[in-house]
Design a protein around this motif. Structure first.
Motif, PDB file in Angstrom:
ATOM      1  N   GLN A 278     -14.974  -9.182   4.129  1.00 56.04           N
ATOM      2  CA  GLN A 278     -13.834  -8.484   4.732  1.00 56.04           C
ATOM      3  C   GLN A 278     -13.295  -7.486   3.714  1.00 56.04           C
ATOM      4  O   GLN A 278     -12.871  -7.864   2.620  1.00 56.04           O
ATOM      5  CB  GLN A 278     -12.746  -9.469   5.141  1.00 56.04           C
ATOM      6  N   VAL A 279     -13.323  -6.229   4.098  1.00 53.91           N
ATOM      7  CA  VAL A 279     -12.890  -5.152   3.204  1.00 53.91           C
ATOM      8  C   VAL A 279     -11.763  -4.379   3.870  1.00 53.91           C
ATOM      9  O   VAL A 279     -11.854  -4.050   5.063  1.00 53.91           O
ATOM     10  CB  VAL A 279     -14.064  -4.205   2.871  1.00 53.91           C
ATOM     11  N   ARG A 280     -10.714  -4.102   3.117  1.00 53.17           N
ATOM     12  CA  ARG A 280      -9.577  -3.350   3.643  1.00 53.17           C
ATOM     13  C   ARG A 280      -9.318  -2.132   2.759  1.00 53.17           C
ATOM     14  O   ARG A 280      -9.288  -2.240   1.531  1.00 53.17           O
ATOM     15  CB  ARG A 280      -8.312  -4.216   3.697  1.00 53.17           C
ATOM     16  N   VAL A 281      -9.110  -1.001   3.423  1.00 49.54           N
ATOM     17  CA  VAL A 281      -8.720   0.239   2.732  1.00 49.54           C
ATOM     18  C   VAL A 281      -7.386   0.673   3.336  1.00 49.54           C
ATOM     19  O   VAL A 281      -7.291   0.907   4.546  1.00 49.54           O
ATOM     20  CB  VAL A 281      -9.762   1.361   2.919  1.00 49.54           C
ATOM     21  N   GLU A 282      -6.357   0.753   2.510  1.00 49.29           N
ATOM     22  CA  GLU A 282      -5.032   1.062   3.048  1.00 49.29           C
ATOM     23  C   GLU A 282      -4.174   1.761   2.004  1.00 49.29           C
ATOM     24  O   GLU A 282      -4.503   1.777   0.816  1.00 49.29           O
ATOM     25  CB  GLU A 282      -4.338  -0.226   3.526  1.00 49.29           C
ATOM     26  N   CYS A 283      -3.091   2.335   2.488  1.00 48.41           N
ATOM     27  CA  CYS A 283      -2.128   3.019   1.611  1.00 48.41           C
ATOM     28  C   CYS A 283      -0.739   2.466   1.859  1.00 48.41           C
ATOM     29  O   CYS A 283      -0.404   2.049   2.977  1.00 48.41           O
ATOM     30  CB  CYS A 283      -2.136   4.529   1.858  1.00 48.41           C
ATOM     31  N   ALA A 284       0.077   2.477   0.805  1.00 49.06           N
ATOM     32  CA  ALA A 284       1.468   2.027   0.897  1.00 49.06           C
ATOM     33  C   ALA A 284       2.294   2.871  -0.072  1.00 49.06           C
ATOM     34  O   ALA A 284       1.744   3.494  -0.984  1.00 49.06           O
ATOM     35  CB  ALA A 284       1.578   0.541   0.542  1.00 49.06           C
ATOM     36  N   PRO A 285       3.621   2.930   0.128  1.00 53.48           N
ATOM     37  CA  PRO A 285       4.453   3.675  -0.821  1.00 53.48           C
ATOM     38  C   PRO A 285       4.259   3.146  -2.240  1.00 53.48           C
ATOM     39  O   PRO A 285       4.147   1.936  -2.449  1.00 53.48           O
ATOM     40  CB  PRO A 285       5.875   3.415  -0.315  1.00 53.48           C
ATOM     41  N   ALA A 286       4.224   4.053  -3.202  1.00 51.58           N
ATOM     42  CA  ALA A 286       3.951   3.665  -4.586  1.00 51.58           C
ATOM     43  C   ALA A 286       5.208   3.297  -5.354  1.00 51.58           C
ATOM     44  O   ALA A 286       5.125   2.880  -6.507  1.00 51.58           O
ATOM     45  CB  ALA A 286       3.227   4.794  -5.309  1.00 51.58           C
ATOM     46  N   GLY A 287       6.377   3.467  -4.751  1.00 55.54           N
ATOM     47  CA  GLY A 287       7.623   3.189  -5.464  1.00 55.54           C
ATOM     48  C   GLY A 287       8.133   4.378  -6.246  1.00 55.54           C
ATOM     49  O   GLY A 287       9.209   4.327  -6.833  1.00 55.54           O
ATOM     50  N   THR A 288       7.372   5.451  -6.273  1.00 56.07           N
ATOM     51  CA  THR A 288       7.775   6.697  -6.925  1.00 56.07           C
ATOM     52  C   THR A 288       7.719   7.807  -5.895  1.00 56.07           C
ATOM     53  O   THR A 288       6.736   7.916  -5.154  1.00 56.07           O
ATOM     54  CB  THR A 288       6.844   7.027  -8.107  1.00 56.07           C
ATOM     55  N   ALA A 289       8.756   8.626  -5.849  1.00 62.34           N
ATOM     56  CA  ALA A 289       8.812   9.700  -4.856  1.00 62.34           C
ATOM     57  C   ALA A 289       7.604  10.621  -4.994  1.00 62.34           C
ATOM     58  O   ALA A 289       7.220  11.001  -6.097  1.00 62.34           O
ATOM     59  CB  ALA A 289      10.108  10.503  -5.021  1.00 62.34           C
ATOM     60  N   GLY A 290       7.007  10.957  -3.860  1.00 61.92           N
ATOM     61  CA  GLY A 290       5.888  11.884  -3.859  1.00 61.92           C
ATOM     62  C   GLY A 290       4.547  11.259  -4.173  1.00 61.92           C
ATOM     63  O   GLY A 290       3.555  11.968  -4.328  1.00 61.92           O
ATOM     64  N   LYS A 291       4.489   9.919  -4.279  1.00 63.80           N
ATOM     65  CA  LYS A 291       3.234   9.241  -4.593  1.00 63.80           C
ATOM     66  C   LYS A 291       2.926   8.178  -3.544  1.00 63.80           C
ATOM     67  O   LYS A 291       3.823   7.645  -2.893  1.00 63.80           O
ATOM     68  CB  LYS A 291       3.283   8.596  -5.982  1.00 63.80           C
ATOM     69  N   VAL A 292       1.647   7.861  -3.422  1.00 63.77           N
ATOM     70  CA  VAL A 292       1.185   6.829  -2.501  1.00 63.77           C
ATOM     71  C   VAL A 292       0.184   5.955  -3.253  1.00 63.77           C
ATOM     72  O   VAL A 292      -0.527   6.426  -4.141  1.00 63.77           O
ATOM     73  CB  VAL A 292       0.534   7.456  -1.243  1.00 63.77           C
ATOM     74  N   ARG A 293       0.147   4.665  -2.913  1.00 69.43           N
ATOM     75  CA  ARG A 293      -0.764   3.725  -3.577  1.00 69.43           C
ATOM     76  C   ARG A 293      -1.952   3.432  -2.667  1.00 69.43           C
ATOM     77  O   ARG A 293      -1.802   2.812  -1.602  1.00 69.43           O
ATOM     78  CB  ARG A 293      -0.037   2.440  -3.942  1.00 69.43           C
ATOM     79  N   LEU A 294      -3.118   3.892  -3.071  1.00 68.26           N
ATOM     80  CA  LEU A 294      -4.366   3.653  -2.346  1.00 68.26           C
ATOM     81  C   LEU A 294      -4.992   2.371  -2.884  1.00 68.26           C
ATOM     82  O   LEU A 294      -5.157   2.214  -4.099  1.00 68.26           O
ATOM     83  CB  LEU A 294      -5.321   4.833  -2.546  1.00 68.26           C
ATOM     84  N   VAL A 359      -4.733   2.495  -6.975  1.00 65.24           N
ATOM     85  CA  VAL A 359      -4.443   3.649  -7.818  1.00 65.24           C
ATOM     86  C   VAL A 359      -3.395   4.493  -7.105  1.00 65.24           C
ATOM     87  O   VAL A 359      -3.393   4.594  -5.880  1.00 65.24           O
ATOM     88  CB  VAL A 359      -5.729   4.466  -8.089  1.00 65.24           C
ATOM     89  N   ASP A 360      -2.471   5.078  -7.875  1.00 61.01           N
ATOM     90  CA  ASP A 360      -1.412   5.920  -7.300  1.00 61.01           C
ATOM     91  C   ASP A 360      -1.864   7.382  -7.323  1.00 61.01           C
ATOM     92  O   ASP A 360      -2.345   7.882  -8.348  1.00 61.01           O
ATOM     93  CB  ASP A 360      -0.113   5.782  -8.098  1.00 61.01           C
ATOM     94  N   LEU A 361      -1.674   8.056  -6.184  1.00 61.15           N
ATOM     95  CA  LEU A 361      -2.059   9.463  -6.066  1.00 61.15           C
ATOM     96  C   LEU A 361      -0.884  10.284  -5.566  1.00 61.15           C
ATOM     97  O   LEU A 361       0.007   9.752  -4.878  1.00 61.15           O
ATOM     98  CB  LEU A 361      -3.246   9.605  -5.100  1.00 61.15           C
ATOM     99  N   ASN A 362      -0.887  11.563  -5.894  1.00 63.79           N
ATOM    100  CA  ASN A 362       0.181  12.455  -5.462  1.00 63.79           C
ATOM    101  C   ASN A 362      -0.027  12.850  -4.002  1.00 63.79           C
ATOM    102  O   ASN A 362      -1.118  13.282  -3.613  1.00 63.79           O
ATOM    103  CB  ASN A 362       0.222  13.722  -6.321  1.00 63.79           C
ATOM    104  N   LEU A 363       1.040  12.701  -3.211  1.00 65.07           N
ATOM    105  CA  LEU A 363       0.972  13.131  -1.814  1.00 65.07           C
ATOM    106  C   LEU A 363       0.968  14.652  -1.725  1.00 65.07           C
ATOM    107  O   LEU A 363       1.482  15.346  -2.615  1.00 65.07           O
ATOM    108  CB  LEU A 363       2.181  12.587  -1.047  1.00 65.07           C
ATOM    109  N   GLU A 364       0.412  15.162  -0.642  1.00 65.76           N
ATOM    110  CA  GLU A 364       0.455  16.594  -0.399  1.00 65.76           C
ATOM    111  C   GLU A 364       1.910  17.016  -0.166  1.00 65.76           C
ATOM    112  O   GLU A 364       2.648  16.353   0.574  1.00 65.76           O
ATOM    113  CB  GLU A 364      -0.385  16.958   0.838  1.00 65.76           C
ATOM    114  N   GLU A 365       2.317  18.077  -0.823  1.00 67.54           N
ATOM    115  CA  GLU A 365       3.678  18.582  -0.639  1.00 67.54           C
ATOM    116  C   GLU A 365       3.781  19.339   0.665  1.00 67.54           C
ATOM    117  O   GLU A 365       2.988  20.240   0.939  1.00 67.54           O
ATOM    118  CB  GLU A 365       4.064  19.499  -1.811  1.00 67.54           C
TER     119      GLU A 365
END
Length: 369
Positions: A278-294, A359-365
């Motif tokens: 069972q493999v899951r790929v998802e995103c959630a807020p990273a806790g820092t504005a403008g970032k997402v946790r993949l 890993v945390d990545l920058n969201l598109e502005e």
């Protein structure tokens, strides 16, 4: 004065006060005022048969005038004392101000010296760090170039060796003894691992030397493409793969593809034995504005806590190759991708309970309007 001596009327006595006040305003000294009084007494002789009361009135008239001088003198003495006190206080305050000014000047000079010294130290340190950074950049580039050249030069002979061994096994297996066929099969497997290792080293060298300008990366589309390339691996592991809603981020499409490819490959390869992967790929807020946790997670055997740092090192493996294939470079690549994107690769895992890499990545502005 004569009228007062004669009548004793208090209104006439008031003339003594007024006369003395006028004399004081005219700066007539007290001795001169006394002489004027006695001169007036001589010019106004006491009436015949004057009694002691008349003498007392003459004396009272004089004392009334003297009283004005006395009050003025007392006021002067009091005023002088007050003035002296005020002058002394003013001098004390002025001295304190001089002392404070001197101390402030001393502290300012000392602070200036400290600032100059600290500025010099910072400048020298900055120059030292700049030099080391140049050396590090140069070393990384040289390492990348060397690794690329070495891997590229190794790839051709390894491919040739692999092809020759396959031809040998296919064309001459009827003439070979069973032991020889088994030996050649093992050599083909070794050559395949060497070829995969060279490919992984080439990928790593590309990441090390890869400078990029952040671009739009549609994670939803990218994951779909990566999973399509892994159809055979997913089918072989009978994996159940769930992909959540994924946003558009800013980064290197090439590097993020490498990251996802390795994380998904690990999740499918190290599936839990005895049950469907069972493999899951998802995103959630990273806790820092403008970032997402993949994150990419699985239900595999997990990673012991004491091994969770080691897995990110080059060529470090938790299992033997015959248990799980791989070069030991994949997670080192993922770590390097995270670092080039200004973040870090994290793992949460327990033995027997799977693993989750994130890993945390920058969201598109978003552009207004």
């Amino acid at each position: 004065m004569a009228a007062y001596i004669e009548s004793g009327d208090p209104e006439h006595l008031a003339e003594a006060y007024e006369t003395a006040r006028l004399a004081l305003e005219a700066n007539v000294p007290l001795p001169d005022f006394g002489l004027l009084h006695f001169a007036g007494l001589r010019n106004s002789p006491l009436p015949a048969g004057a009694s002691g009361a008349s003498l007392e009135r003459a004396e009272d008239f004089f004392l009334e005038g003297v009283a004005v001088y006395d009050m003025a003198l007392r006021g002067y003495v009091s005023g002088m004392a007050s003035l002296r006190k005020e002058i002394a206080e003013r001098r004390r305050v002025e001295q304190e101000l001089r002392d404070i000014t001197f101390e402030l000047a001393r502290q300012r000079d000392e602070l200036d010296r400290e600032v100059r010294t600290r500025t010099t130290e910072i400048r020298l340190r900055a120059e030292e760090l700049e030099g080391k950074n140049r050396q590090l950049v140069q070393a990384n580039q040289e390492q990348s170039n060397f690794t690329y050249a070495l891997s590229h030069d190794l790839k051709t002979p390894i491919n040739t060796l692999y092809c020759f061994l396959e031809v040998l096994l296919e064309d001459y297996q009827a003439d070979l003894k069973p032991g020889a066929r088994e030996l050649i099969s093992d050599l083909i497997g070794t050559a395949a691992r060497m070829r995969q290792l060279v490919d992984d080293v080439l990928d790593y060298s590309k990441i090390v030397g890869h400078q990029f300008t952040p671009e739009r990366v549609d994670l939803q589309m990218l994951v779909r493409q990566v999973l399509k390339d892994m159809d055979s691996l997913a089918a072989g592991s009978q994996a159940e793969i769930r992909v959540g809603a994924l946003p558009v981020v800013m980064g290197s499409p090439f590097q993020i593809r490498v990251l996802l490819t390795n994380l998904l490959s690990n999740a499918l390869t190290y599936g839990s034995s005895g049950q469907k992967a069972q493999v899951r790929v998802e995103c959630a807020p990273a806790g820092t504005a403008g970032k997402v946790r993949l994150s990419v997670s699985d239900n595999g055997p997990g990673i012991p806590e004491d091994m969770q740092e080691r897995i990110f090192e080059l060529f470090k493996r938790l299992h033997r190759y015959d248990q799980c294939p791989g070069s030991g470079i994949g997670l080192a690549l993922c770590k390097r991708v995270a670092e080039t994107h200004g973040t870090e690769l994290r793992v949460i895992s327990e033995s027997g309970k799977g693993a989750a890499f994130s890993v945390d990545l920058n969201l598109e502005e978003k552009q207004d309007g």
